[in-house]
Motif scaffolding. Structure first.
Motif, mmCIF file in Angstrom:
data_model
loop_
_atom_site.group_PDB
_atom_site.id
_atom_site.type_symbol
_atom_site.label_atom_id
_atom_site.label_comp_id
_atom_site.label_asym_id
_atom_site.label_seq_id
_atom_site.Cartn_x
_atom_site.Cartn_y
_atom_site.Cartn_z
ATOM 1 N N ASN A 199 39.238 31.143 47.189
ATOM 2 C CA ASN A 199 38.581 29.593 47.145
ATOM 3 C C ASN A 199 37.754 28.547 48.084
ATOM 4 O OD1 ASN A 199 39.458 26.301 45.869
ATOM 5 N ND2 ASN A 199 40.739 26.291 47.635
ATOM 6 N N ASP A 200 37.951 28.923 49.619
ATOM 7 C CA ASP A 200 37.100 28.261 50.658
ATOM 8 C C ASP A 200 35.996 29.235 50.611
ATOM 9 O OD1 ASP A 200 39.582 26.658 51.019
ATOM 10 O OD2 ASP A 200 40.490 27.823 53.083
ATOM 11 N N TYR A 201 36.214 30.690 50.942
ATOM 12 C CA TYR A 201 35.322 31.284 50.497
ATOM 13 C C TYR A 201 33.997 32.118 49.658
ATOM 14 C CZ TYR A 201 37.235 30.567 55.597
ATOM 15 O OH TYR A 201 37.673 29.303 56.673
ATOM 16 N N PHE A 202 34.600 31.587 48.643
ATOM 17 C CA PHE A 202 34.192 32.407 47.032
ATOM 18 C C PHE A 202 32.940 32.994 47.424
ATOM 19 C CE2 PHE A 202 32.412 33.056 43.201
ATOM 20 C CZ PHE A 202 33.036 33.687 42.574
ATOM 21 N N GLU A 203 31.661 32.223 47.738
ATOM 22 C CA GLU A 203 30.040 32.570 48.025
ATOM 23 C C GLU A 203 30.048 33.433 48.963
ATOM 24 O OE1 GLU A 203 31.197 29.932 51.167
ATOM 25 O OE2 GLU A 203 31.507 29.327 48.913
ATOM 26 N N GLU A 204 31.150 34.272 49.687
ATOM 27 C CA GLU A 204 30.491 35.688 50.694
ATOM 28 C C GLU A 204 31.467 36.646 50.460
ATOM 29 O OE1 GLU A 204 31.563 34.326 54.856
ATOM 30 O OE2 GLU A 204 31.490 32.474 54.913
ATOM 31 N N TYR A 205 32.325 36.665 48.943
ATOM 32 C CA TYR A 205 32.320 38.236 48.336
ATOM 33 C C TYR A 205 31.676 38.211 47.464
ATOM 34 C CZ TYR A 205 36.531 37.629 51.444
ATOM 35 O OH TYR A 205 37.203 37.528 52.681
ATOM 36 N N ARG A 206 31.593 39.292 46.345
ATOM 37 C CA ARG A 206 30.643 39.706 44.864
ATOM 38 C C ARG A 206 31.978 40.365 44.703
ATOM 39 N NH1 ARG A 206 29.779 45.244 44.700
ATOM 40 N NH2 ARG A 206 30.039 45.976 47.371
ATOM 41 N N LYS A 207 31.952 40.532 42.923
ATOM 42 C CA LYS A 207 32.577 41.111 42.105
ATOM 43 C C LYS A 207 32.346 42.277 42.232
ATOM 44 C CE LYS A 207 35.222 40.467 38.235
ATOM 45 N NZ LYS A 207 35.677 40.154 36.807
ATOM 46 N N GLY A 208 33.642 43.341 42.048
ATOM 47 C CA GLY A 208 33.437 44.728 42.347
ATOM 48 C C GLY A 208 33.899 45.168 40.675
ATOM 49 N N GLU A 209 33.503 46.775 41.087
ATOM 50 C CA GLU A 209 33.927 47.158 39.198
ATOM 51 C C GLU A 209 35.253 47.605 38.948
ATOM 52 O OE1 GLU A 209 31.058 49.968 38.370
ATOM 53 O OE2 GLU A 209 29.727 49.319 39.501
ATOM 54 N N ILE A 215 44.363 42.387 38.408
ATOM 55 C CA ILE A 215 44.004 42.366 39.903
ATOM 56 C C ILE A 215 41.537 42.696 39.936
ATOM 57 C CG2 ILE A 215 43.604 41.097 41.936
ATOM 58 C CD1 ILE A 215 46.695 41.933 41.877
ATOM 59 N N ALA A 216 41.261 40.919 39.565
ATOM 60 C CA ALA A 216 39.573 41.510 40.144
ATOM 61 C C ALA A 216 39.317 42.155 41.290
ATOM 62 C CB ALA A 216 38.760 40.292 39.925
ATOM 63 N N ARG A 217 38.333 43.544 41.432
ATOM 64 C CA ARG A 217 38.227 43.163 43.200
ATOM 65 C C ARG A 217 37.119 42.496 43.539
ATOM 66 N NH1 ARG A 217 36.298 49.160 43.494
ATOM 67 N NH2 ARG A 217 36.687 48.703 45.609
ATOM 68 N N PHE A 218 37.477 42.396 44.858
ATOM 69 C CA PHE A 218 36.089 41.150 44.999
ATOM 70 C C PHE A 218 35.482 41.646 46.748
ATOM 71 C CE2 PHE A 218 37.757 38.003 42.433
ATOM 72 C CZ PHE A 218 36.713 37.701 41.895
ATOM 73 N N LEU A 219 34.468 42.051 46.892
ATOM 74 C CA LEU A 219 34.182 43.023 48.175
ATOM 75 C C LEU A 219 33.221 42.392 49.141
ATOM 76 C CD1 LEU A 219 33.388 45.823 46.208
ATOM 77 C CD2 LEU A 219 35.252 45.677 47.954
ATOM 78 N N PRO A 220 33.266 42.062 50.390
ATOM 79 C CA PRO A 220 32.083 41.285 51.127
ATOM 80 C C PRO A 220 31.328 41.612 50.632
ATOM 81 C CG PRO A 220 34.801 42.537 52.145
ATOM 82 C CD PRO A 220 34.583 43.025 51.224
ATOM 83 N N LYS A 221 30.394 40.459 50.869
ATOM 84 C CA LYS A 221 29.016 40.921 50.782
ATOM 85 C C LYS A 221 27.988 41.745 51.812
ATOM 86 C CE LYS A 221 28.255 36.894 47.123
ATOM 87 N NZ LYS A 221 27.012 35.655 47.761
ATOM 88 N N GLY A 222 27.373 42.311 51.361
ATOM 89 C CA GLY A 222 26.823 43.772 52.369
ATOM 90 C C GLY A 222 27.395 44.412 52.478
#
Length: 77
Positions: A48-58, A68-75
């Motif tokens: 909710n606070d930092y969504f733009e700093e993560y990307r959805k993984g496979e 649960i969807a996988r969310f990875l730190p960008k980079g």
């Protein structure tokens, strides 16, 4: 009970950014005794606070009957 204070969420987000796992796996490792629902509260608060700093993984993670969807730190890969 989950501590969803601004300071706690910022600390968790900062630590999650420094590792290579998806966000839920990071939380599961950090809170192994916590119920799934509590880890999901942390996951939701961080995204909710930092969504733009993560990307959805496979793929997805299954835990306690949840998908649960996988969310990875960008980079990260």
């Amino acid at each position: 009970m989950a501590d969803l204070s601004t300071g706690t969420i910022l600390r968790l987000h900062t630590r999650a950014q420094m590792q290579g796992d998806d966000l839920y796996t990071f939380l599961k490792r950090g809170f192994p005794q916590a119920p799934v629902e509590e880890r999901l509260q942390y996951l939701a608060a961080i995204l909710n606070d930092y969504f733009e700093e993560y990307r959805k993984g496979e793929g997805e993670i299954r835990d306690g009957g949840y998908r649960i969807a996988r969310f990875l730190p960008k980079g990260t890969r």
